[in-house]
Enzyme design. Structure first.
Site, PDB file in Angstrom:
ATOM      1  N   VAL A   1      13.944   2.976  -7.939  1.00 41.14           N
ATOM      2  CA  VAL A   1      13.438   4.298  -8.287  1.00 41.14           C
ATOM      3  C   VAL A   1      13.812   5.306  -7.105  1.00 41.14           C
ATOM      4  O   VAL A   1      13.530   5.116  -6.014  1.00 41.14           O
ATOM      5  CB  VAL A   1      11.870   4.457  -8.925  1.00 41.14           C
ATOM      6  CG1 VAL A   1      11.406   5.806  -9.234  1.00 41.14           C
ATOM      7  CG2 VAL A   1      11.820   3.436 -10.005  1.00 41.14           C
TER       8      VAL A   1
ATOM      9  N   GLY B   1       0.766  -1.370  -0.004  1.00 43.26           N
ATOM     10  CA  GLY B   1       0.070  -0.140   0.103  1.00 43.26           C
ATOM     11  C   GLY B   1       0.868   1.044  -0.070  1.00 43.26           C
ATOM     12  O   GLY B   1       1.960   1.141  -0.012  1.00 43.26           O
TER      13      GLY B   1
ATOM     14  N   LEU C   1       1.361   3.291  -2.500  1.00 39.31           N
ATOM     15  CA  LEU C   1       2.026   3.085  -3.550  1.00 39.31           C
ATOM     16  C   LEU C   1       2.670   4.116  -4.061  1.00 39.31           C
ATOM     17  O   LEU C   1       2.012   5.518  -4.135  1.00 39.31           O
ATOM     18  CB  LEU C   1       1.235   2.393  -4.574  1.00 39.31           C
ATOM     19  CG  LEU C   1       0.470   0.999  -4.511  1.00 39.31           C
ATOM     20  CD1 LEU C   1      -0.113   0.690  -5.476  1.00 39.31           C
ATOM     21  CD2 LEU C   1       1.586   0.117  -4.029  1.00 39.31           C
TER      22      LEU C   1
ATOM     23  N   SER D   1       7.408   3.846   0.725  1.00 38.59           N
ATOM     24  CA  SER D   1       6.171   4.225   1.505  1.00 38.59           C
ATOM     25  C   SER D   1       6.499   4.925   2.873  1.00 38.59           C
ATOM     26  O   SER D   1       5.797   5.861   3.367  1.00 38.59           O
ATOM     27  CB  SER D   1       5.200   2.995   1.616  1.00 38.59           C
ATOM     28  OG  SER D   1       5.051   2.386   0.518  1.00 38.59           O
TER      29      SER D   1
ATOM     30  N   ALA E   1       6.068   5.942  -7.177  1.00 37.62           N
ATOM     31  CA  ALA E   1       6.523   5.859  -8.638  1.00 37.62           C
ATOM     32  C   ALA E   1       7.443   4.399  -8.801  1.00 37.62           C
ATOM     33  O   ALA E   1       7.392   3.834  -9.699  1.00 37.62           O
ATOM     34  CB  ALA E   1       7.314   6.849  -9.104  1.00 37.62           C
ATOM     35  N   GLY E   2       8.065   3.994  -7.585  1.00 37.19           N
ATOM     36  CA  GLY E   2       8.695   2.604  -7.571  1.00 37.19           C
ATOM     37  C   GLY E   2       7.708   1.683  -7.978  1.00 37.19           C
ATOM     38  O   GLY E   2       7.962   0.622  -8.803  1.00 37.19           O
ATOM     39  N   HIS E   3       6.567   1.617  -7.249  1.00 35.63           N
ATOM     40  CA  HIS E   3       5.844   0.722  -7.507  1.00 35.63           C
ATOM     41  C   HIS E   3       5.080   0.725  -8.861  1.00 35.63           C
ATOM     42  O   HIS E   3       4.826  -0.449  -9.535  1.00 35.63           O
ATOM     43  CB  HIS E   3       4.468   0.751  -6.704  1.00 35.63           C
ATOM     44  CG  HIS E   3       4.813   0.513  -5.117  1.00 35.63           C
ATOM     45  ND1 HIS E   3       4.797   1.455  -4.221  1.00 35.63           N
ATOM     46  CD2 HIS E   3       5.210  -0.848  -4.565  1.00 35.63           C
ATOM     47  CE1 HIS E   3       5.050   0.940  -3.095  1.00 35.63           C
ATOM     48  NE2 HIS E   3       5.621  -0.175  -3.168  1.00 35.63           N
TER      49      HIS E   3
ATOM     50  N   LYS F   1      14.403  -3.993  -6.361  1.00 33.60           N
ATOM     51  CA  LYS F   1      15.794  -4.094  -5.763  1.00 33.60           C
ATOM     52  C   LYS F   1      16.147  -3.566  -4.637  1.00 33.60           C
ATOM     53  O   LYS F   1      17.158  -3.786  -3.580  1.00 33.60           O
ATOM     54  CB  LYS F   1      16.804  -3.887  -6.886  1.00 33.60           C
ATOM     55  CG  LYS F   1      16.699  -5.007  -8.020  1.00 33.60           C
ATOM     56  CD  LYS F   1      18.086  -4.554  -8.986  1.00 33.60           C
ATOM     57  CE  LYS F   1      18.150  -5.647 -10.005  1.00 33.60           C
ATOM     58  NZ  LYS F   1      19.441  -5.532 -10.864  1.00 33.60           N
ATOM     59  N   LYS F   2      15.098  -2.597  -4.115  1.00 33.26           N
ATOM     60  CA  LYS F   2      15.279  -1.980  -2.969  1.00 33.26           C
ATOM     61  C   LYS F   2      15.305  -2.943  -1.651  1.00 33.26           C
ATOM     62  O   LYS F   2      16.216  -2.903  -1.000  1.00 33.26           O
ATOM     63  CB  LYS F   2      14.328  -0.742  -2.450  1.00 33.26           C
ATOM     64  CG  LYS F   2      14.567  -0.001  -1.431  1.00 33.26           C
ATOM     65  CD  LYS F   2      13.580   1.314  -1.148  1.00 33.26           C
ATOM     66  CE  LYS F   2      12.123   0.665  -0.896  1.00 33.26           C
ATOM     67  NZ  LYS F   2      12.272   0.154   0.303  1.00 33.26           N
TER      68      LYS F   2
END
Length: 255
Positions: free
Chosen positions: A150, A2, A4, A160, A6-8, A122-123
């Site tokens: 990102v 949840g 969310l 988040s 730009a990475g998601h 990859k984070k």
């Protein structure tokens, strides 16, 4: 889980590319209670369900699966799914039960959706490595794809949890990425692991209200101390900025 961002969105766009016109993209949005080792962290985790649905739709998701906790877990559930090697280091060493919760919920999602491919960022690099091991060891017919981190313009990895940073903590947070980049230079110059990790800890520890939790140089596949030339290494770090825990990493290749 949840909130969310730009990475998601990058994960969803990658899924849409893989699926093409004929395939379906399913996005799961579920705040998984069994992977939290800290009740306060669960209680304060940000949520924005309507915004999440809009982002999923905009990025090409055909289905958004957003179950309630009671739909995913029976009150008398008694099954666990534990990884016993990769999860004992880095974040796993400091968050008991976390990756058992991750493996359980992801295996359930795979059973429900039966995807051909699954995309992860990859984070959360340790999570990515563990899930690759899970599908290998459990013979789950899913291809796992990792997508690059990102970042904000100042280098902070999107998360988040960034929403919970106070202004002064947000101003300090890019130091996590900057310290890893400085350590990359030392790595490429042939510095030893202790010196490389020490530089990151020293940089972060000098900042007010910042507490490094760990900095480790490991093999990117086994997550054990990096020793072999020619293999892909990972410099991974976690630090507390006030009461918010942030993680970041950088892949490294020594010739």
């Amino acid at each position: 889980m949840g909130a969310l961002h730009a990475g998601h969105a990058s994960l969803l766009r990658r899924a849409r590319e893989l699926a093409g016109r004929a395939g379906r993209v399913v996005a799961s949005v579920f705040l998984n209670p069994v992977q939290f080792d800290n009740a306060d962290d669960l209680a304060t985790y940000p949520a924005s369900p309507q915004e999440d649905i809009s982002l999923c739709e905009a990025c090409g998701a055909d289905i958004v699966f957003m179950p309630a906790s009671e739909e995913m877990y029976a009150p008398d559930r008694s099954m666990r799914l534990e990884e016993t090697s990769l999860s004992t280091v880095l974040c796993g060493a400091r968050r008991p039960g976390h990756f058992a919760g991750v493996c359980l919920v992801v295996s359930k999602l795979f059973n429900l959706v039966q995807p051909t491919d699954a995309i992860f960022g990859k984070k959360d690099y340790q999570q990515l490595v563990i899930l690759r091991r899970m599908v290998r060891d459990m013979d789950i017919p899913v291809a796992i794809h990792g997508v690059e981190i990102v970042r904000e313009p100042d280098g902070l990895a999107l998360s988040s949890r960034n929403r919970r940073l106070a202004p002064e903590q947000r101003a300090a947070a890019p130091a996590l990425r900057k310290s890893l980049l400085a350590a990359k230079d030392a790595y490429e110059s042939g510095a030893m692991a202790a010196e490389i990790c020490g530089r990151v800890k020293e940089t972060l520890g000098a900042l007010p209200d910042v507490r490094p939790e760990y900095v480790e140089l490991v093999d990117a596949e086994t997550l054990r101390p990096a020793t072999e030339a020619g293999r892909l290494d990972l410099l991974a770090a976690a630090a507390w900025f006030g009461g918010v825990r942030l993680i970041d990493n950088i892949e490294l290749q020594r010739s």
